[in-house]
Scaffold this active site. Structure first.
Site: not given
Ligand code: NAP
Length: 248
Positions: A14, A156, A160
């Site tokens: 974050a 990637y 995902k």
């Protein structure tokens, strides 16, 4: 009463981008925030101070989501410090783009460990806490690319896509204990991750997106807020796209 009053959210990654927007949105809505980062010490400390001013409890943890041992230690520390975890957001992620013919084993492994294994690490480590509480909302960041594929992103896209299968399986396993698990699939969102794309590539993408623009991290955070809150108590095992109609 704010949407996330009396809830504690743990958000991985974050210090920047979508994770940062979710931490802000959640704190504005009354959640206590534990968040992680890898290397952006200054940004993490600044975020901790900024969110504390909103009157919620906030703590930054430098913790590698790709390490199982670090995940176990993190969950232990967060439970000790905050007393509970109500929302887990598996957001930390990286790209190491290359065409398959040129992709190294290291590029493949790095993406799988940071994007997919990290979701296993954190979710498994937090499970006992959720089971004890008989509640919990797990939100995993997948991608439109995990559904439709993308040249130059086999690693990637595979990571995902794996997150989607994991999300649906966790929802199946833990649904009877009132533990929910959903995924958010962003399209192209303006963050450091997409800023790195060449201008020509971005222009090509704009032409493919019906809404003809990249989304903002806040637009993703709004969907996360819904999934974290009691507005979505019967929503589980779902993948919600935030993509300007890219995946129709
Ligand atoms: P970003 O701007 O590159 O930020 C990544 C964040 O993850 C940073 O806070 C970084 O920490 C942290 N991080 C990376 N590896 C980590 C690790 N192993 N352990 C802990 N923290 C780690 O990324 P973003 O664009 O906000 O993307 C967030 C998530 O959304 C990712 O899962 C990404 O795949 C997904 N997503 C993004 C887009 C998009 O268009 N941006 C589209 C679809 C999906 P440091 O600052 O310390 O490096």
């Amino acid at each position: 009463m704010k949407l996330l009053s009396n809830k504690t959210a743990l958000i991985t990654g974050a210090s920047r981008g979508i994770g940062l927007a979710m931490a802000k949105k959640f704190a504005e809505n009354g959640a206590n925030i534990a968040f992680t980062y890898m290397s952006s010490d200054e940004k993490a400390i600044a975020l901790e101070s900024e969110l504390t001013l909103l009157g919620v409890k906030v703590k930054a943890y430098k913790s590698n989501a790709a390490s199982y041992a670090a995940a176990v230690e993190l969950i232990d520390n967060v439970v000790k410090e905050f007393g509970s975890i109500d929302v887990l957001i598996n957001n930390a992620g990286i790209t190491r783009d290359n065409l398959l013919l040129r992709m190294s084993e290291e590029q493949w492994d790095e993406v799988m460990e940071n994007n997919l294994k990290s979701v296993f690490n954190l979710t498994k480590s937090a499970c006992k806490t959720f089971l004890k509480q008989k509640s919990g909302s797990i939100i995993n960041l997948t991608s439109i690319v995990g559904m439709k594929g993308q040249a130059g992103q086999t690693n990637y896209a595979a990571s995902k896509a794996g997150i989607i299968g994991f999300t649906k399986s966790v929802a199946d396993e833990l649904g009877s204990r009132s533990i929910r698990c959903n995924a958010i699939a962003p399209g192209f969102i303006s963050t450091d991750m997409t800023d790195a794309l060449p201008v020509e590539t971005k222009e090509l993408y704009f032409k493919q997106i019906p809404m003809a623009r990249f989304g903002s991290p806040e637009e993703v955070a709004n969907v996360a807020l819904f999934l974290a809150s009691d507005l979505s108590t019967y929503v589980s095992g779902q993948v919600i796209s935030v993509c300007g109609a890219l995946n129709r």
